[in-house]
Design an enzyme around this catalytic site. Structure first.
Site, PDB file in Angstrom:
ATOM      1  N   GLY B  58       8.179 -51.490  25.640  1.00  0.00           N
ATOM      2  CA  GLY B  58       8.038 -51.622  27.087  1.00  0.00           C
ATOM      3  C   GLY B  58       8.635 -50.398  27.741  1.00  0.00           C
ATOM      4  O   GLY B  58       8.649 -49.328  27.141  1.00  0.00           O
ATOM      5  N   GLU B  59       9.103 -50.554  28.949  1.00  0.00           N
ATOM      6  CA  GLU B  59       9.701 -49.440  29.685  1.00  0.00           C
ATOM      7  C   GLU B  59      11.213 -49.636  29.694  1.00  0.00           C
ATOM      8  O   GLU B  59      11.713 -50.549  30.344  1.00  0.00           O
ATOM      9  CB  GLU B  59       9.099 -49.390  31.093  1.00  0.00           C
ATOM     10  CG  GLU B  59       9.671 -48.314  31.977  1.00  0.00           C
ATOM     11  CD  GLU B  59       9.806 -46.959  31.289  1.00  0.00           C
ATOM     12  OE1 GLU B  59       8.820 -46.454  30.737  1.00  0.00           O
ATOM     13  OE2 GLU B  59      10.938 -46.416  31.275  1.00  0.00           O
ATOM     14  N   SER B  60      11.917 -48.758  28.989  1.00  0.00           N
ATOM     15  CA  SER B  60      13.359 -48.974  28.804  1.00  0.00           C
ATOM     16  C   SER B  60      14.133 -48.907  30.115  1.00  0.00           C
ATOM     17  O   SER B  60      15.145 -49.597  30.276  1.00  0.00           O
ATOM     18  CB  SER B  60      13.924 -47.969  27.796  1.00  0.00           C
ATOM     19  OG  SER B  60      13.817 -46.651  28.282  1.00  0.00           O
ATOM     20  N   CYS B  90      10.555 -49.318  19.674  1.00  0.00           N
ATOM     21  CA  CYS B  90      10.276 -48.335  20.735  1.00  0.00           C
ATOM     22  C   CYS B  90      11.307 -48.428  21.859  1.00  0.00           C
ATOM     23  O   CYS B  90      12.432 -47.984  21.682  1.00  0.00           O
ATOM     24  CB  CYS B  90       8.847 -48.486  21.231  1.00  0.00           C
ATOM     25  SG  CYS B  90       8.287 -47.085  22.202  1.00  0.00           S
ATOM     26  N   ARG B 119      14.401 -40.224  24.416  1.00  0.00           N
ATOM     27  CA  ARG B 119      13.317 -40.996  25.003  1.00  0.00           C
ATOM     28  C   ARG B 119      12.042 -40.138  25.116  1.00  0.00           C
ATOM     29  O   ARG B 119      12.132 -38.944  25.406  1.00  0.00           O
ATOM     30  CB  ARG B 119      13.786 -41.436  26.396  1.00  0.00           C
ATOM     31  CG  ARG B 119      13.099 -42.628  26.928  1.00  0.00           C
ATOM     32  CD  ARG B 119      13.825 -43.144  28.170  1.00  0.00           C
ATOM     33  NE  ARG B 119      12.875 -43.690  29.086  1.00  0.00           N
ATOM     34  CZ  ARG B 119      12.631 -43.212  30.293  1.00  0.00           C
ATOM     35  NH1 ARG B 119      13.306 -42.205  30.759  1.00  0.00           N
ATOM     36  NH2 ARG B 119      11.707 -43.759  31.045  1.00  0.00           N
ATOM     37  N   ILE B 147       3.777 -44.908  20.668  1.00  0.00           N
ATOM     38  CA  ILE B 147       3.299 -44.812  22.046  1.00  0.00           C
ATOM     39  C   ILE B 147       4.405 -44.241  22.931  1.00  0.00           C
ATOM     40  O   ILE B 147       5.435 -44.886  23.121  1.00  0.00           O
ATOM     41  CB  ILE B 147       2.820 -46.182  22.544  1.00  0.00           C
ATOM     42  CG1 ILE B 147       1.601 -46.603  21.720  1.00  0.00           C
ATOM     43  CG2 ILE B 147       2.482 -46.129  24.029  1.00  0.00           C
ATOM     44  CD1 ILE B 147       1.100 -47.969  21.992  1.00  0.00           C
ATOM     45  N   ARG B 148       4.173 -43.028  23.434  1.00  0.00           N
ATOM     46  CA  ARG B 148       5.226 -42.336  24.211  1.00  0.00           C
ATOM     47  C   ARG B 148       6.567 -42.587  23.519  1.00  0.00           C
ATOM     48  O   ARG B 148       7.566 -42.950  24.155  1.00  0.00           O
ATOM     49  CB  ARG B 148       5.252 -42.868  25.654  1.00  0.00           C
ATOM     50  CG  ARG B 148       4.115 -42.318  26.537  1.00  0.00           C
ATOM     51  CD  ARG B 148       4.109 -42.949  27.921  1.00  0.00           C
ATOM     52  NE  ARG B 148       5.389 -42.888  28.593  1.00  0.00           N
ATOM     53  CZ  ARG B 148       5.732 -41.983  29.518  1.00  0.00           C
ATOM     54  NH1 ARG B 148       4.865 -41.062  29.893  1.00  0.00           N
ATOM     55  NH2 ARG B 148       6.914 -42.008  30.074  1.00  0.00           N
ATOM     56  N   HIS B 183       5.498 -49.423  16.733  1.00  0.00           N
ATOM     57  CA  HIS B 183       5.204 -50.803  17.146  1.00  0.00           C
ATOM     58  C   HIS B 183       4.516 -51.604  16.040  1.00  0.00           C
ATOM     59  O   HIS B 183       3.294 -51.757  16.067  1.00  0.00           O
ATOM     60  CB  HIS B 183       4.270 -50.791  18.358  1.00  0.00           C
ATOM     61  CG  HIS B 183       4.858 -50.164  19.578  1.00  0.00           C
ATOM     62  ND1 HIS B 183       5.714 -50.829  20.407  1.00  0.00           N
ATOM     63  CD2 HIS B 183       4.709 -48.926  20.106  1.00  0.00           C
ATOM     64  CE1 HIS B 183       6.081 -50.039  21.406  1.00  0.00           C
ATOM     65  NE2 HIS B 183       5.479 -48.874  21.238  1.00  0.00           N
ATOM     66  N   GLU B 185       4.337 -54.625  15.825  1.00  0.00           N
ATOM     67  CA  GLU B 185       3.740 -55.816  16.443  1.00  0.00           C
ATOM     68  C   GLU B 185       2.291 -55.587  16.859  1.00  0.00           C
ATOM     69  O   GLU B 185       1.584 -56.533  17.188  1.00  0.00           O
ATOM     70  CB  GLU B 185       4.595 -56.280  17.628  1.00  0.00           C
ATOM     71  CG  GLU B 185       4.500 -55.425  18.906  1.00  0.00           C
ATOM     72  CD  GLU B 185       5.397 -54.180  18.898  1.00  0.00           C
ATOM     73  OE1 GLU B 185       5.914 -53.828  17.818  1.00  0.00           O
ATOM     74  OE2 GLU B 185       5.567 -53.572  19.968  1.00  0.00           O
TER      75      GLU B 185
END
Lengths: 309, 209
Positions: B58-60, B90, B119, B147-148, B183, B185
């Site tokens: 997600g977005e940390s 991630c 990051r 992903i990023r 990821h 998942e």
């Protein structure tokens, strides 16, 4: 189309890492789930959005409410502005391109934006064709008012779908209609016997394989967000309860009295969309919401949701 | 401190997925498929009811902000200090790092793993990639989606590096804590989650003596 890049993994195996694959594009949207993506037109607004807890920002030339008020052709944002936003925030930056404008999309990809929104909010550049989104490394999100439209966009390569709603109004009723319609149409597919899916595909004007996939999974193969007219924490929470996996807020934040506080409140209400106590708490003292326009008062040709097909 | 309650299902350990933001559903599904009893955690009371935690992708920065505002950060830090097993993918890896580079100035992590994580180190979304990675606990390469993605810049002595990609550290373990920059998942390969569930079982057996 997968594009093979040079950096080699230290595994000694033959298969090289691949960028721009469907899994990488769709996966990016999965990471945004439960979050709020905010329209911004300047680096200053982007900073406010990031401070409030946005999972991404959406760069565009003018917010939909101003596009409505000022009229004229609206286009992709100035590259300098997009660079400024990218350099200001560390969260993902999305940007809007006109429907069918594959060169605007190429420019956005070259600028390094993380997602392109092929958006009905801007003036369409092509009234017949959407962008062939498979041809890009950057992923695309597209708007939809119903399941058939969502599936046609996915067929063209969209890696994320959002309801269109009626942008720039602060009137959430169209987003509600679109979310309910998409949900109902998916549910109907799951209840159909297999031999009726062929006709269902014809009616939806979408490929049979994709229709069958949705019928079996009971959901779209990509993430579904909501957009269009969301102006309050309660609006965002309602959309989540109607099946949205996250929220785009356009004019609702920066056309309101206290953007920073409203932005933070919408983020919290999206996370705790099923908890009225939290929504009540964050809804207090937010000041003026955007004034808004009733969708019914907008003459048919000026309704943005009817752009795209 | 995470003693199993009497009513716990015999099926498997109760593992929470940090659910303030991110790809929660994918982790819940992966954990269930590995025999765990998985549940979403958004409140301190929900944290109390689980024996282990997964912090999703997600977005940390959003996770950091919301976990402070909704009072989860300190309880999670305490549970980590008390030995609760945690796996982060991630953004979850960033949340488990003691030190974060290229984050926001006000960004806080749960910490726990003695590492420095950078990051978005692999670049923006156009640089996101998938490919095989060798992970030391497994015989065959793991197909990993980045992903990023962050990478681990450096680790302390107690941290075991279990995977690298493009010369960078992308998977680590320290005690009952596990983190990957990618990821698992998203790919349907259950090995990382299975490995974590085994770590949880081992930790609970030790706790229960």
């Amino acid at each position: 189309m997968a594009e093979i890049t040079s950096p080699t993994l230290s595994t000694g195996t033959a298969s090289a890492p691949a960028t721009g694959t469907a899994r990488v594009k769709r996966g990016m949207a999965e990471m945004l789930k439960g979050g709020v993506i905010m329209d911004v037109v300047t680096p200053e607004q982007a900073k406010i959005a990031e401070d409030a807890g946005a999972v991404a920002v959406m760069a565009l030339e003018r917010v939909p409410a101003d596009i409505r008020a000022q009229g004229g052709v609206s286009r992709m944002s100035d590259p300098d502005m997009i660079d400024g936003i990218i350099n200001t925030v560390s969260i993902p930056v999305m940007a809007k391109a006109r429907i069918g404008h594959f060169v605007e999309a190429r420019v956005l990809q070259a600028l390094g934006v993380d997602y392109v929104d092929e958006s009905e909010v801007l003036t369409p550049a092509d009234y017949a064709n959407h962008i062939d989104k498979w041809a890009f490394t950057v992923p695309f999100v597209c708007g939809a008012t119903n399941l058939g439209e969502a599936l046609r966009r996915i067929t063209e390569g969209a890696a994320m779908i959002r309801s269109k709603g009626e942008a720039g109004t602060g009137d959430v009723s169209n987003a509600t209609t679109h979310m309910r319609r998409i949900r109902a149409e998916i549910k109907r597919l799951t209840s159909l016997p297999e031999d009726e899916l062929y006709v269902a595909a014809k009616e939806l004007q979408a490929p049979y394989e994709l229709v069958r996939e949705v019928a079996q999974a009971g959901k779209l193969p990509v993430v579904l967000f909501t957009a269009g007219g969301i102006a309050t924490p309660a609006d965002a929470a309602m959309m989540m309860q109607l099946g949205a996996e996250g929220v785009f807020v356009g004019s609702g934040i920066f056309k309101s009295g206290n953007p920073a506080q409203r932005a933070a409140a919408i983020v919290k209400a999206t996370t705790f969309h099923d908890d009225p106590d939290v929504i009540a708490k964050v809804s207090r003292g937010l000041g003026e919401a955007m004034v808004g326009i009733n969708v019914d008062d907008i003459p048919q040709p000026h309704r943005l949701a009817e752009r795209g097909w | 401190m995470s003693a199993r309650s009497e009513g716990a299902p015999a099926s498997g350990p109760r593992i929470g997925v940090f659910a303030l933001q991110g790809d929660v559903r994918e982790h819940l599904r992966a954990l269930e498929s590995c025999g765990a009893s998985a549940t979403a955690v958004r409140r301190p009371s929900e944290l109390d009811s689980v024996e282990a935690l997964v912090v999703p992708g997600g977005e940390s920065t959003t996770m950091s902000k919301l976990s402070i505002e909704f009072g989860l950060i300190e309880p999670i830090r305490k549970r980590i200090a008390g030995g609760m097993p945690v796996y982060g993918s991630c953004a979850g890896m960033i949340m488990l790092a003691e030190r974060v580079l290229d984050g926001r100035p006000d960004q806080e992590s749960f910490g726990g793993i003695d590492m420095t994580v950078r990051r978005n180190a692999f670049g923006r979304q156009v640089d996101s990639f998938e490919g095989p990675v060798t992970l030391s606990p497994f015989d065959d390469p793991f197909h990993a989606v980045f992903i990023r993605a962050p990478w681990v810049e450096s680790v302390g002595e107690g941290v075991e590096v279990i995977g690298r990609a493009a010369g960078r550290i992308v998977a680590v373990r320290q005690g009952s804590l596990l983190a990957t920059a990618f990821h698992p998942e998203l790919t349907g390969d259950p090995r990382v989650h299975r490995h974590f569930v085994e770590m949880v079982r081992a930790a609970l057996n030790v706790t229960e003596g």
